[in-house]
Motif scaffolding. Structure first.
Motif, PDB file in Angstrom:
ATOM      1  N   ALA A   1       3.778  83.725   2.903  1.00 21.45           N
ATOM      2  CA  ALA A   1       3.314  83.530   4.276  1.00 21.45           C
ATOM      3  C   ALA A   1       2.546  82.214   4.392  1.00 21.45           C
ATOM      4  N   ASP A   2       1.735  81.913   3.364  1.00 21.06           N
ATOM      5  CA  ASP A   2       1.009  80.637   3.361  1.00 21.06           C
ATOM      6  C   ASP A   2       1.979  79.454   3.466  1.00 21.06           C
ATOM      7  N   ALA A   3       3.107  79.598   2.775  1.00 21.28           N
ATOM      8  CA  ALA A   3       4.095  78.512   2.730  1.00 21.28           C
ATOM      9  C   ALA A   3       4.727  78.232   4.094  1.00 21.28           C
ATOM     10  N   THR A   4       4.684  79.212   4.985  1.00 18.66           N
ATOM     11  CA  THR A   4       5.291  79.016   6.300  1.00 18.66           C
ATOM     12  C   THR A   4       4.392  78.157   7.203  1.00 18.66           C
ATOM     13  N   GLY A   5       3.091  78.140   6.903  1.00 15.18           N
ATOM     14  CA  GLY A   5       2.151  77.393   7.731  1.00 15.18           C
ATOM     15  C   GLY A   5       1.934  78.011   9.095  1.00 15.18           C
ATOM     16  N   LYS A   6       2.277  79.301   9.216  1.00 13.95           N
ATOM     17  CA  LYS A   6       2.129  79.978  10.503  1.00 13.95           C
ATOM     18  C   LYS A   6       1.305  81.252  10.331  1.00 13.95           C
ATOM     19  N   GLY A   7       0.738  81.729  11.427  1.00 13.64           N
ATOM     20  CA  GLY A   7       0.010  82.990  11.404  1.00 13.64           C
ATOM     21  C   GLY A   7      -1.305  82.890  10.683  1.00 13.64           C
ATOM     22  N   SER A   8      -1.898  84.071  10.457  1.00 15.28           N
ATOM     23  CA  SER A   8      -3.192  84.114   9.775  1.00 15.28           C
ATOM     24  C   SER A   8      -3.400  85.497   9.175  1.00 15.28           C
TER      25      SER A   8
END
Length: 260
Positions: free
Chosen positions: A253-260
């Motif tokens: 998820a971190d790799a997508t650069g989206k969300g939190s």
């Protein structure tokens, strides 16, 4: 290769039968059924899944469409469309069990116990994970393996997995096999990846799967030896290495650069 595998299966079945009750004809029939299980088509597996779901729905309390839980699930599932041409259908089981599953025919069943502890995004990710197993053919293979085990017991009567051809007893055996099935680490990671893609495609928080896994881990830690703990363990028992999967899901998820 298939002949050697079929012979190995036949020898395995012979070794598992008491010599006092051994019926050579039954053994040969079971071997034939087992060999057939290795070659049944995807369409036949789907039919097998449908028959299993009929039994599952009869044995559980399926909430009506106008129930609050059902309405909530319908809202969540409205985002899932045309997934690998699957005929996705869904329902809620009234139970404190913390679990959800997807069958090879596209049937999705979610327990109220799981809905009580997760928000919509987390549920979306969990359902995406389960559908990922279907999309990746893990569920198909699980049913095929369960059918193989049933064939070893029921013999030639189980050869043709078509509508109405599978006995209630064998469906019950298949259910037991599926309940004890644990996907491999590779399969779990691939299904987690599918869940992430479902989230990204539908503008859902990419951290939803990570959050869902953390919910299960926290419940397990907090409940200790209580009844709720056993319900959590029931889900975690078929999804090994949950903590590692949670860490991996966060990294992805971190790799997508989206969300939190």
């Amino acid at each position: 290769m298939k002949k050697l595998l079929g012979l190995s299966l036949l020898l395995l079945m012979v070794s598992c039968v008491s010599t006092k009750s051994l019926n050579p004809n039954k053994v040969l029939q079971a071997g034939s059924a087992a060999a057939t299980a290795l070659t049944i088509s995807d369409a036949q597996v789907v039919q097998l899944c449908k028959e299993y779901m009929v039994k599952s729905d009869k044995e559980n309390t399926v909430l009506p469409a106008d129930n609050a839980y059902s309405k909530r699930l319908a809202n969540i599932m409205s985002k899932f469309k045309n997934i690998s041409n699957m005929n996705v259908n869904y329902a809620v089981y009234q139970s404190k069990t913390i679990n959800a599953f997807a069958s090879g025919d596209g049937s999705v069943r979610v327990y109220t116990g799981l809905m009580d502890v997760m928000d919509d995004e987390e549920l979306f990710a969990v359902i995406g994970h389960e559908l990922g197993h279907v999309k990746n053919k893990d569920t198909r293979d699980a049913y095929r393996n369960a059918y193989l085990m049933g064939a070893a017991r029921y013999g030639i009567s189980a050869i043709n997995p078509t509508a109405g051809a599978i006995s209630e007893g064998m469906i019950g055996d298949i259910a037991q096999q599926l309940a004890s099935n644990a996907f491999s680490r590779r399969q779990e990671y691939a299904a987690d990846d599918a869940a992430l893609q479902f989230c990204l495609t539908n503008n859902v928080n990419p951290y939803a799967m990570h959050n869902a896994l953390n919910v299960l881990l926290q419940l397990e830690k907090q409940s200790g030896g209580s009844g709720n703990s056993s319900m959590v363990k029931q889900m975690l028992s078929t999804h090994p290495d949950t903590a590692k999967r949670a860490a991996r899901s966060k990294s992805n998820a971190d790799a997508t650069g989206k969300g939190s």
